[in-house]
Design a protein around this motif. Structure first.
Motif, PDB file in Angstrom:
ATOM      1  N   THR A 241     -10.244   0.689  -1.566  1.00  0.00           N
ATOM      2  CA  THR A 241      -9.238   1.651  -2.023  1.00  0.00           C
ATOM      3  C   THR A 241      -8.024   1.590  -1.107  1.00  0.00           C
ATOM      4  O   THR A 241      -8.102   1.097   0.029  1.00  0.00           O
ATOM      5  CB  THR A 241      -9.795   3.085  -2.013  1.00  0.00           C
ATOM      6  OG1 THR A 241     -10.169   3.435  -0.667  1.00  0.00           O
ATOM      7  CG2 THR A 241     -11.001   3.210  -2.928  1.00  0.00           C
ATOM      8  N   SER A 242      -6.897   2.108  -1.592  1.00  0.00           N
ATOM      9  CA  SER A 242      -5.679   2.138  -0.772  1.00  0.00           C
ATOM     10  C   SER A 242      -4.924   3.427  -1.039  1.00  0.00           C
ATOM     11  O   SER A 242      -5.087   4.056  -2.097  1.00  0.00           O
ATOM     12  CB  SER A 242      -4.789   0.932  -1.070  1.00  0.00           C
ATOM     13  OG  SER A 242      -4.096   1.126  -2.285  1.00  0.00           O
TER      14      SER A 242
ATOM     15  N   PHE B 104       0.828  -1.206   0.000  1.00  0.00           N
ATOM     16  CA  PHE B 104       0.000   0.000   0.000  1.00  0.00           C
ATOM     17  C   PHE B 104       0.863   1.258   0.000  1.00  0.00           C
ATOM     18  O   PHE B 104       0.572   2.230  -0.715  1.00  0.00           O
ATOM     19  CB  PHE B 104      -0.929   0.009   1.222  1.00  0.00           C
ATOM     20  CG  PHE B 104      -2.157  -0.837   1.066  1.00  0.00           C
ATOM     21  CD1 PHE B 104      -2.389  -1.574  -0.083  1.00  0.00           C
ATOM     22  CD2 PHE B 104      -3.105  -0.897   2.082  1.00  0.00           C
ATOM     23  CE1 PHE B 104      -3.528  -2.353  -0.227  1.00  0.00           C
ATOM     24  CE2 PHE B 104      -4.249  -1.666   1.958  1.00  0.00           C
ATOM     25  CZ  PHE B 104      -4.456  -2.389   0.801  1.00  0.00           C
ATOM     26  N   PHE B 105       1.913   1.254   0.799  1.00  0.00           N
ATOM     27  CA  PHE B 105       2.759   2.443   0.917  1.00  0.00           C
ATOM     28  C   PHE B 105       3.506   2.726  -0.387  1.00  0.00           C
ATOM     29  O   PHE B 105       3.497   3.860  -0.886  1.00  0.00           O
ATOM     30  CB  PHE B 105       3.754   2.261   2.064  1.00  0.00           C
ATOM     31  CG  PHE B 105       4.734   3.396   2.197  1.00  0.00           C
ATOM     32  CD1 PHE B 105       4.336   4.607   2.751  1.00  0.00           C
ATOM     33  CD2 PHE B 105       6.047   3.264   1.767  1.00  0.00           C
ATOM     34  CE1 PHE B 105       5.236   5.669   2.865  1.00  0.00           C
ATOM     35  CE2 PHE B 105       6.943   4.307   1.878  1.00  0.00           C
ATOM     36  CZ  PHE B 105       6.535   5.520   2.429  1.00  0.00           C
TER      37      PHE B 105
ATOM     38  N   GLU C 278      -6.185   7.555  -6.390  1.00  0.00           N
ATOM     39  CA  GLU C 278      -6.473   6.533  -5.389  1.00  0.00           C
ATOM     40  C   GLU C 278      -6.491   5.167  -6.059  1.00  0.00           C
ATOM     41  O   GLU C 278      -7.213   4.951  -7.031  1.00  0.00           O
ATOM     42  CB  GLU C 278      -7.820   6.820  -4.734  1.00  0.00           C
ATOM     43  CG  GLU C 278      -7.989   6.140  -3.394  1.00  0.00           C
ATOM     44  CD  GLU C 278      -9.213   6.662  -2.657  1.00  0.00           C
ATOM     45  OE1 GLU C 278      -9.142   6.844  -1.439  1.00  0.00           O
ATOM     46  OE2 GLU C 278     -10.231   6.901  -3.327  1.00  0.00           O
ATOM     47  N   GLN C 279      -5.663   4.271  -5.562  1.00  0.00           N
ATOM     48  CA  GLN C 279      -5.630   2.925  -6.126  1.00  0.00           C
ATOM     49  C   GLN C 279      -6.846   2.133  -5.631  1.00  0.00           C
ATOM     50  O   GLN C 279      -7.266   2.269  -4.477  1.00  0.00           O
ATOM     51  CB  GLN C 279      -4.338   2.212  -5.729  1.00  0.00           C
ATOM     52  CG  GLN C 279      -3.096   2.777  -6.397  1.00  0.00           C
ATOM     53  CD  GLN C 279      -1.854   1.992  -6.038  1.00  0.00           C
ATOM     54  OE1 GLN C 279      -1.399   2.009  -4.901  1.00  0.00           O
ATOM     55  NE2 GLN C 279      -1.293   1.296  -7.016  1.00  0.00           N
TER      56      GLN C 279
ATOM     57  N   MET D 261       3.417  -1.154  -7.286  1.00  0.00           N
ATOM     58  CA  MET D 261       4.042  -0.034  -7.992  1.00  0.00           C
ATOM     59  C   MET D 261       3.673  -0.020  -9.471  1.00  0.00           C
ATOM     60  O   MET D 261       3.866   0.989 -10.157  1.00  0.00           O
ATOM     61  CB  MET D 261       5.565  -0.096  -7.824  1.00  0.00           C
ATOM     62  CG  MET D 261       6.013   0.131  -6.385  1.00  0.00           C
ATOM     63  SD  MET D 261       7.783  -0.088  -6.142  1.00  0.00           S
ATOM     64  CE  MET D 261       8.419   1.342  -7.010  1.00  0.00           C
ATOM     65  N   LYS D 262       3.146  -1.144  -9.984  1.00  0.00           N
ATOM     66  CA  LYS D 262       2.643  -1.196 -11.358  1.00  0.00           C
ATOM     67  C   LYS D 262       1.131  -0.974 -11.417  1.00  0.00           C
ATOM     68  O   LYS D 262       0.522  -1.178 -12.460  1.00  0.00           O
ATOM     69  CB  LYS D 262       2.982  -2.554 -11.982  1.00  0.00           C
ATOM     70  CG  LYS D 262       4.469  -2.777 -12.206  1.00  0.00           C
ATOM     71  CD  LYS D 262       4.713  -4.156 -12.823  1.00  0.00           C
ATOM     72  CE  LYS D 262       6.194  -4.390 -13.086  1.00  0.00           C
ATOM     73  NZ  LYS D 262       6.440  -5.745 -13.643  1.00  0.00           N
ATOM     74  N   ASP D 263       0.545  -0.571 -10.297  1.00  0.00           N
ATOM     75  CA  ASP D 263      -0.895  -0.324 -10.193  1.00  0.00           C
ATOM     76  C   ASP D 263      -1.710  -1.593 -10.435  1.00  0.00           C
ATOM     77  O   ASP D 263      -2.816  -1.539 -10.980  1.00  0.00           O
ATOM     78  CB  ASP D 263      -1.334   0.790 -11.159  1.00  0.00           C
ATOM     79  CG  ASP D 263      -2.651   1.428 -10.706  1.00  0.00           C
ATOM     80  OD1 ASP D 263      -3.023   1.249  -9.534  1.00  0.00           O
ATOM     81  OD2 ASP D 263      -3.307   2.083 -11.536  1.00  0.00           O
ATOM     82  N   LYS D 264      -1.159  -2.742 -10.034  1.00  0.00           N
ATOM     83  CA  LYS D 264      -1.892  -4.010 -10.095  1.00  0.00           C
ATOM     84  C   LYS D 264      -2.162  -4.469  -8.666  1.00  0.00           C
ATOM     85  O   LYS D 264      -1.624  -5.460  -8.178  1.00  0.00           O
ATOM     86  CB  LYS D 264      -1.095  -5.055 -10.866  1.00  0.00           C
ATOM     87  CG  LYS D 264      -0.877  -4.690 -12.331  1.00  0.00           C
ATOM     88  CD  LYS D 264      -0.084  -5.755 -13.065  1.00  0.00           C
ATOM     89  CE  LYS D 264       0.099  -5.410 -14.523  1.00  0.00           C
ATOM     90  NZ  LYS D 264       0.874  -6.433 -15.257  1.00  0.00           N
TER      91      LYS D 264
END
Length: 450
Positions: free
Chosen positions: A414-415, A185-186, A196-197, A350-353
Motif C-alpha cells: 500500500t502507499s 506516492f505523494f 489507500e492506494q 495520479m490516475k491510480d495506476k
C-alpha cells in the motif's frame, strides 16, 4: 403529338440504356481492380499479354503518400510534446564549446538538451515494443529504457572517468527509488487522500530481492578493498567484480524470462478488471515499426554526440560551480535520464495506476543495478579499463540503506502521501551528504592547497 412524346421517351430510354452500359463497364473495371479472377479474365480476353506500366499519376501519389508519412512521423515525434522546446539547447551547447571555454555553460546546456531526447527515446522504444510483442518488448525496454545513462557511462569509460560512471549509475538508482517513487506516492496520495492506494506485493518483492542481490555484488568488493583482505591487492577485487557482473547479467536475463514467460500472473495489477481491454484498445501505435527504428537510431546518435560534450565538461563545471564531482555525478546527471520517468510515474500515480508507477521507478532501478552496472563492467573489460564493482564504502552504504528503506516501504503493498514525503526527505538527506562528501579517489575533489 403522340409521335413526338414517343420519340422523347425513346431518346430517354436510349440515354438510360447507355448510362447503364457505361455504369456496368465501370463497375466491371472497378471489380477487376480488386478481384484476381476478374482481372485474369479481362487480361485473357484481349489480344496479347497485358503489361501494366505505372502511370505518372500513381508515381506522384506514391511520392505524396511517402512525404505525408514522413511529415506525420515528424509531427508526432517532434511537435507532439512541449518538452521538445529544450531541444535547441543541445546545438547551443556545441556552439558555446566551439567559441568559448566555459565548461559550466557547456555542461548546463548539454544537460537541458539531453532531457527531451531521453524522453523521446523512451517514446520510440514503447512504439517499437507494440510491434514486437511482450518478450522482445521487455528486452527493448531493458536496453533502451536507460540508454541515456549507459551512453553517458560509455563515454566516461572511454575517457577513463571510472568514478563518474560508478557515481552516475548509483545516482540513477537512488533517484528512481527515493525521488521518483516518493513523488509518485505523494502525488497519488494527495489525489486519493480518502483511500489507500494498493499495488502488487509480488512484483515489488521480486524487485526488492534483485536490488538486494545487486547490493551484495557491490558490497563484497568494497569490503575486500576496505579491509585489505584480498588475495592479490587490486587484481582480486577486479576479478571478483567481473565474475559477479556476469552472474548478475545472467540473473537479470532469468528475471526477464520469469517476468514475461513463466510467472506472468504475478505481474497482473491488483486492481485490474475490465479496464484491461480498454487499455489494450488504446494501445495503438502512432508511428510504424520502421519509423520507430529510424527515430531510435537518430535519437541515440544525437544523445551520443551531446554525451561526449557533457562528459568532457564535467570537471570544468565542477571547478566553475565549486561543486564536488560526486554531487554532480550522483545528483545532477541522473535528473537528465530520469526526467521522463519522473513525469510518467507521477501521472500514472495520479490516475491510480500505481503498479505502472512502481514498474517505472523500481523497475528502472532494477535494470540499472542488475543490467546497467554489470554491462559497464563488461564494456570496461573489453576497453581495457579497470571498471569494477568497488563503489567505495560511502556510496555502497548509501545504496544499502536506500534499498532497505524502500523494501520496508513496499512490504505492505500500500502507499500514501506520508510514505512519499518520507522517501523525498531521504533523498534530500542523500543529496546533502554527497554535497559535503569528498571523493578520496578524485583529484579534482581534493581541496586545493593555499
Amino acid at each position: 403529338m403522340d409521335n413526338h412524346k414517343s420519340q422523347i421517351v425513346g431518346i430517354h430510354s436510349h440515354l438510360e440504356m447507355g448510362s447503364l452500359e457505361e455504369r456496368a463497364v465501370l463497375e466491371f473495371e472497378d471489380e477487376s481492380l480488386f478481384s484476381p479472377d476478374s482481372a485474369s479474365r479481362k487480361t485473357h480476353s484481349r489480344e496479347g499479354p497485358l503489361v501494366l506500366a505505372p502511370s505518372p499519376a500513381s508515381e506522384t501519389s506514391g511520392t505524396k503518400c511517402m512525404s505525408n508519412s514522413i511529415f506525420n512521423s515528424i509531427k508526432v515525434v517532434v511537435f507532439s510534446t512541449k518538452i521538445n522546446l529544450l531541444v535547441p539547447f543541445g546545438p547551443a551547447a556545441i556552439l558555446v564549446d566551439k567559441f568559448t571555454n566555459n565548461h559550466g555553460w557547456v555542461f548546463f546546456l548539454s544537460l537541458l538538451g539531453i532531457i527531451p531526447l531521453a524522453e523521446r527515446l523512451g517514446y520510440a522504444t514503447e512504439q517499437l515494443a507494440l510491434f514486437t510483442g511482450p518478450t522482445v518488448g521487455g528486452l527493448l525496454n531493458a536496453t533502451f529504457g536507460n540508454a541515456t545513462e549507459l551512453i553517458i557511462s560509455v563515454y566516461a569509460l572511454k575517457n577513463g572517468m571510472i568514478r563518474v560512471v560508478q557515481q552516475s549509475l548509483l545516482g540513477s538508482i537512488l533517484s528512481n527509488m527515493l525521488l521518483v517513487l516518493g513523488c509518485a506516492f505523494f502525488s497519488g496520495g494527495m489525489v486519493f487522500s480518502k483511500k489507500e492506494q494498493v499495488f502488487s506485493k509480488a512484483a515489488a518483492g521480486v524487485n526488492s530481492g534483485l536490488l538486494l542481490m545487486a547490493v551484495m555484488g557491490l558490497l563484497f568488493p568494497a569490503v575486500l578493498h576496505f579491509t585489505h583482505t584480498e588475495l592479490h591487492f587490486g587484481s582480486s577485487e577486479l576479478a571478483l567484480s567481473r565474475f559477479s557482473s556476469c552472474i548478475m547479467l545472467v540473473a537479470y536475463a532469468a528475471y526477464l524470462v520469469f517476468q514475461l514467460k513463466s510467472q506472468k500472473n504475478l505481474y497482473v495489477p491488483v486492481d485490474e478488471g475490465g479496464d484491461q481491454t480498454e487499455g489494450d484498445e488504446d494501445e495503438a501505435p502512432e508511428i510504424s515499426k520502421w519509423e520507430s527504428i529510424i527515430w531510435l537510431t537518430i535519437l541515440t546518435l544525437w544523445i551520443s554526440v551531446l554525451s561526449e560534450y557533457l562528459v568532457n565538461a564535467i570537471e570544468g563545471a565542477s571547478v566553475a560551480w565549486k561543486m564536488p564531482i560526486a554531487f554532480i555525478s550522483v545528483i545532477l546527471l541522473p535528473i537528465v535520464g530520469n526526467a521522463a520517468e519522473h513525469a510518467s510515474a507521477i501521472i500514472f500515480a495520479m490516475k491510480d495506476k500505481l503498479d505502472i508507477s512502481l514498474g517505472v521507478a523500481i523497475g528502472s532501478s532494477t535494470q540499472i543495478s542488475m543490467f546497467g552496472i554489470p554491462f559497464c563492467v563488461v564494456v570496461g573489460w573489453i576497453m581495457g579499463r579497470p571498471m569494477d564493482l568497488n563503489f567505495q564504502l560511502f556510496e555502497t552504504a548509501t545504496l544499502f540503506m536506500t534499498v532497505i528503506v524502500v523494501a520496508f516501504m513496499l512490504q505492505e503493498g500500500t502507499s500514501n502521501y506520508f510514505k512519499g514525503i518520507m522517501l523525498i526527505f531521504c533523498y534530500l538527506i542523500v543529496a546533502a551528504s554527497f554535497f559535503v562528501h569528498i571523493d578520496p579517489t578524485s583529484i579534482v575533489d581534493k581541496p586545493s592547497k593555499h
